[in-house]
Every structure is written in structure tokens, then in C-alpha cells.
Scaffold this motif. Structure first.
Motif, PDB file in Angstrom:
ATOM      1  N   GLN A  60      45.992   8.646  47.178  1.00 21.69           N
ATOM      2  CA  GLN A  60      44.621   8.155  47.240  1.00 21.69           C
ATOM      3  C   GLN A  60      43.726   9.006  46.328  1.00 21.69           C
ATOM      4  O   GLN A  60      43.904  10.218  46.250  1.00 21.69           O
ATOM      5  N   ARG A  78      40.586  11.168  45.004  1.00 20.33           N
ATOM      6  CA  ARG A  78      39.676  12.112  45.647  1.00 20.33           C
ATOM      7  C   ARG A  78      38.489  12.326  44.719  1.00 20.33           C
ATOM      8  O   ARG A  78      38.655  12.390  43.501  1.00 20.33           O
ATOM      9  N   LYS A  79      37.319  12.450  45.299  1.00 17.69           N
ATOM     10  CA  LYS A  79      36.100  12.702  44.545  1.00 17.69           C
ATOM     11  C   LYS A  79      35.715  14.157  44.782  1.00 17.69           C
ATOM     12  O   LYS A  79      35.384  14.540  45.897  1.00 17.69           O
ATOM     13  N   TYR A  97      37.215  12.865  39.537  1.00 14.96           N
ATOM     14  CA  TYR A  97      38.092  12.047  40.368  1.00 14.96           C
ATOM     15  C   TYR A  97      39.532  12.441  40.067  1.00 14.96           C
ATOM     16  O   TYR A  97      39.921  12.550  38.908  1.00 14.96           O
ATOM     17  N   VAL A 151      33.986  11.245  49.995  1.00 18.98           N
ATOM     18  CA  VAL A 151      34.633   9.949  50.151  1.00 18.98           C
ATOM     19  C   VAL A 151      34.444   9.130  48.873  1.00 18.98           C
ATOM     20  O   VAL A 151      33.355   9.101  48.309  1.00 18.98           O
ATOM     21  N   VAL A 152      35.518   8.489  48.417  1.00 20.75           N
ATOM     22  CA  VAL A 152      35.447   7.622  47.248  1.00 20.75           C
ATOM     23  C   VAL A 152      34.993   6.248  47.716  1.00 20.75           C
ATOM     24  O   VAL A 152      35.655   5.613  48.526  1.00 20.75           O
ATOM     25  N   GLY A 153      33.853   5.799  47.212  1.00 18.97           N
ATOM     26  CA  GLY A 153      33.347   4.479  47.573  1.00 18.97           C
ATOM     27  C   GLY A 153      33.654   3.483  46.466  1.00 18.97           C
ATOM     28  O   GLY A 153      33.343   3.701  45.312  1.00 18.97           O
ATOM     29  N   GLY A 154      34.308   2.387  46.791  1.00 14.87           N
ATOM     30  CA  GLY A 154      34.621   1.366  45.791  1.00 14.87           C
ATOM     31  C   GLY A 154      35.917   1.668  45.067  1.00 14.87           C
ATOM     32  O   GLY A 154      36.779   2.396  45.550  1.00 14.87           O
TER      33      GLY A 154
END
Length: 112
Positions: A76, A78-79, A88, A101-104
Motif C-alpha cells: 500500500q 504511504r504518504k 509517496y 493517510v493516502v486519500g484517493g
């Protein structure tokens, strides 16, 4: 009923469209070799977007192994935020940065 000015406008527009069509037909042998592959590629991407529309060098390698075998889960994204810099990654965040949290969706581009 259209006024004289409107008739002239629409007549001129129709004449320009007809002249453009005739010019395109007359010079088709010059631009068709260039536009044909481009139009075919655009049509493929519009009608069948997905991995099969990618160029040969950009496709993901085919999975090797037994049929029906489970593959590794995809890491997954990560930001990682450090000050005003955002990175990222699919690896743990570097020290001194905080994970958010990564949005989108995340789109990756090749580096230079």
C-alpha cells in the motif's frame, strides 16, 4: 425567417465546412499515414482502457508459477510528510517524517 446577415453567416459557415472537407479529401494521401495510427491508438484507449493498451515496454510482467497460486499482496502507498515536503512511497517513511493517510489514487511517473 432569417435576416440577410444571418443567411450570409450561415452560408459562409457551410461553405467553409464544405471547403474544409474537400481540402481534407484532396490532401488525404499526405496526412492519412500520420493520422491513421494515431486515430487507431486513440480509439483503442477510448474503447478498451487497461493494461492491454499499454506499450510493450510498459506492461507488467506476466505472473509465473502454478495456476491459481496466490501472489504477494501489493504494498500500500504511504504518504510521508516532512515540513512542506511530501513523498509517496511503498516503503516505511524515513526518520523525521510522519506518515499520513493516502486519500484517493496515487499515480507514479518514472524518474529522470
Amino acid at each position: 425567417m432569417l435576416s440577410r446577415g444571418e443567411r450570409i453567416f450561415w452560408g459562409g459557415l457551410a461553405a467553409a465546412a464544405i471547403a474544409g472537407g474537400v481540402a481534407a479529401w484532396w490532401t488525404a494521401d499526405q496526412w492519412t499515414p500520420h493520422a491513421g495510427p494515431w486515430a487507431a491508438q486513440l480509439w483503442r484507449k477510448a474503447t478498451r482502457p487497461g493494461p492491454d493498451t499499454l506499450p510493450q515496454g510498459k506492461r507488467a510482467p506476466a505472473a509465473q508459477g502454478a495456476a491459481g497460486a496466490a501472489s504477494e499482496p501489493i504494498a500500500q502507498p504511504r504518504k510521508c510528510v516532512k515540513g512542506d515536503q511530501v513523498t509517496y512511497t511503498d516503503q516505511p517513511c524515513p526518520p523525521g517524517s510522519r506518515e499520513m493517510v493516502v486519500g484517493g489514487a496515487v499515480t507514479s511517473l518514472p524518474g529522470r
